[in-house]
Design a protein around this motif. Structure first.
Motif, PDB file in Angstrom:
ATOM      1  N   ILE A 287       0.849  -1.195   0.000  1.00  0.00           N
ATOM      2  CA  ILE A 287       0.000   0.000   0.000  1.00  0.00           C
ATOM      3  C   ILE A 287       0.879   1.238   0.000  1.00  0.00           C
ATOM      4  O   ILE A 287       1.709   1.410   0.893  1.00  0.00           O
ATOM      5  N   LEU A 288       0.662   2.097  -0.977  1.00  0.00           N
ATOM      6  CA  LEU A 288       1.441   3.321  -1.074  1.00  0.00           C
ATOM      7  C   LEU A 288       0.787   4.430  -0.259  1.00  0.00           C
ATOM      8  O   LEU A 288      -0.383   4.348   0.114  1.00  0.00           O
ATOM      9  N   SER A 289       1.549   5.477  -0.004  1.00  0.00           N
ATOM     10  CA  SER A 289       1.023   6.561   0.841  1.00  0.00           C
ATOM     11  C   SER A 289      -0.010   7.410   0.110  1.00  0.00           C
ATOM     12  O   SER A 289      -0.846   8.054   0.741  1.00  0.00           O
ATOM     13  N   ILE A 290       0.077   7.425  -1.210  1.00  0.00           N
ATOM     14  CA  ILE A 290      -0.884   8.207  -1.997  1.00  0.00           C
ATOM     15  C   ILE A 290      -1.786   7.240  -2.752  1.00  0.00           C
ATOM     16  O   ILE A 290      -1.313   6.462  -3.586  1.00  0.00           O
ATOM     17  N   ASN A 291      -3.056   7.279  -2.427  1.00  0.00           N
ATOM     18  CA  ASN A 291      -3.997   6.378  -3.102  1.00  0.00           C
ATOM     19  C   ASN A 291      -5.421   6.869  -2.897  1.00  0.00           C
ATOM     20  O   ASN A 291      -5.662   7.851  -2.187  1.00  0.00           O
ATOM     21  N   ILE A 292      -6.314   6.183  -3.535  1.00  0.00           N
ATOM     22  CA  ILE A 292      -7.741   6.439  -3.384  1.00  0.00           C
ATOM     23  C   ILE A 292      -8.394   5.114  -2.986  1.00  0.00           C
ATOM     24  O   ILE A 292      -8.091   4.079  -3.584  1.00  0.00           O
ATOM     25  N   MET A 293      -9.239   5.171  -2.003  1.00  0.00           N
ATOM     26  CA  MET A 293     -10.063   4.003  -1.671  1.00  0.00           C
ATOM     27  C   MET A 293     -11.512   4.373  -1.869  1.00  0.00           C
ATOM     28  O   MET A 293     -11.894   5.551  -1.786  1.00  0.00           O
ATOM     29  N   GLY A 294     -12.311   3.385  -2.156  1.00  0.00           N
ATOM     30  CA  GLY A 294     -13.703   3.712  -2.377  1.00  0.00           C
ATOM     31  C   GLY A 294     -14.557   2.487  -2.591  1.00  0.00           C
ATOM     32  O   GLY A 294     -14.108   1.344  -2.424  1.00  0.00           O
ATOM     33  N   TRP A 295     -15.786   2.768  -2.974  1.00  0.00           N
ATOM     34  CA  TRP A 295     -16.780   1.716  -3.198  1.00  0.00           C
ATOM     35  C   TRP A 295     -17.516   1.960  -4.503  1.00  0.00           C
ATOM     36  O   TRP A 295     -17.893   3.104  -4.820  1.00  0.00           O
ATOM     37  N   TYR A 296     -17.689   0.890  -5.234  1.00  0.00           N
ATOM     38  CA  TYR A 296     -18.555   0.857  -6.397  1.00  0.00           C
ATOM     39  C   TYR A 296     -19.620  -0.201  -6.117  1.00  0.00           C
ATOM     40  O   TYR A 296     -19.460  -1.040  -5.233  1.00  0.00           O
ATOM     41  N   ARG A 297     -20.685  -0.167  -6.890  1.00  0.00           N
ATOM     42  CA  ARG A 297     -21.709  -1.188  -6.736  1.00  0.00           C
ATOM     43  C   ARG A 297     -22.242  -1.598  -8.098  1.00  0.00           C
ATOM     44  O   ARG A 297     -22.188  -0.831  -9.066  1.00  0.00           O
ATOM     45  N   GLN A 298     -22.773  -2.818  -8.127  1.00  0.00           N
ATOM     46  CA  GLN A 298     -23.348  -3.336  -9.365  1.00  0.00           C
ATOM     47  C   GLN A 298     -24.634  -4.076  -9.040  1.00  0.00           C
ATOM     48  O   GLN A 298     -24.615  -5.080  -8.319  1.00  0.00           O
TER      49      GLN A 298
END
Length: 115
Positions: free
Chosen positions: A28-39
């Protein structure tokens, strides 16, 4: 490599709440995006919410005011608090971690909202 493990899905009545968790491990890098998608069945995967490593958030219009997203940076875990759930929120929710333009996905967790 990166691994994402989701938890917290389930069956809830309309108007109820659920909290999803996504624990990331690996490189895991210090700069990232986490999130949620749905289907949802028969539909394309769509954005629900994201949060950057700096704490900036983004939400789909359909969930604004009902869902919140947060992160525990020490645990590399993201949370999606879902309130006032509606039957149209029924879907498989997928956790996303994006870093260096590479997307990593969780296995998905089912959220079912009954009317």
């Amino acid at each position: 490599q990166v691994q994402l493990v989701e938890s917290g899905g389930g069956l809830v009545q309309a108007g109820g709440s659920l909290r999803l968790s996504c624990a990331a491990s690996g490189n895991i890098l210090s700069i990232n995006i986490m999130g949620w998608y749905r289907q949802a069945p028969g539909k394309q995967r769509e954005l629900v919410a994201t949060i950057t490593s700096g704490g900036s958030t983004n939400f789909a219009d359909s969930v604004k005011g009902r869902f919140t997203i947060s992160r525990d940076y020490a645990k590399n875990t993201a949370y999606l608090q879902m309130n006032n759930l509606k039957p149209e929120d029924t879907a498989v929710f997928y956790c996303l971690l994006r870093q260096r333009l590479v997307d990593y996905w969780g296995q998905g967790t089912q959220v079912t909202v009954s009317s």
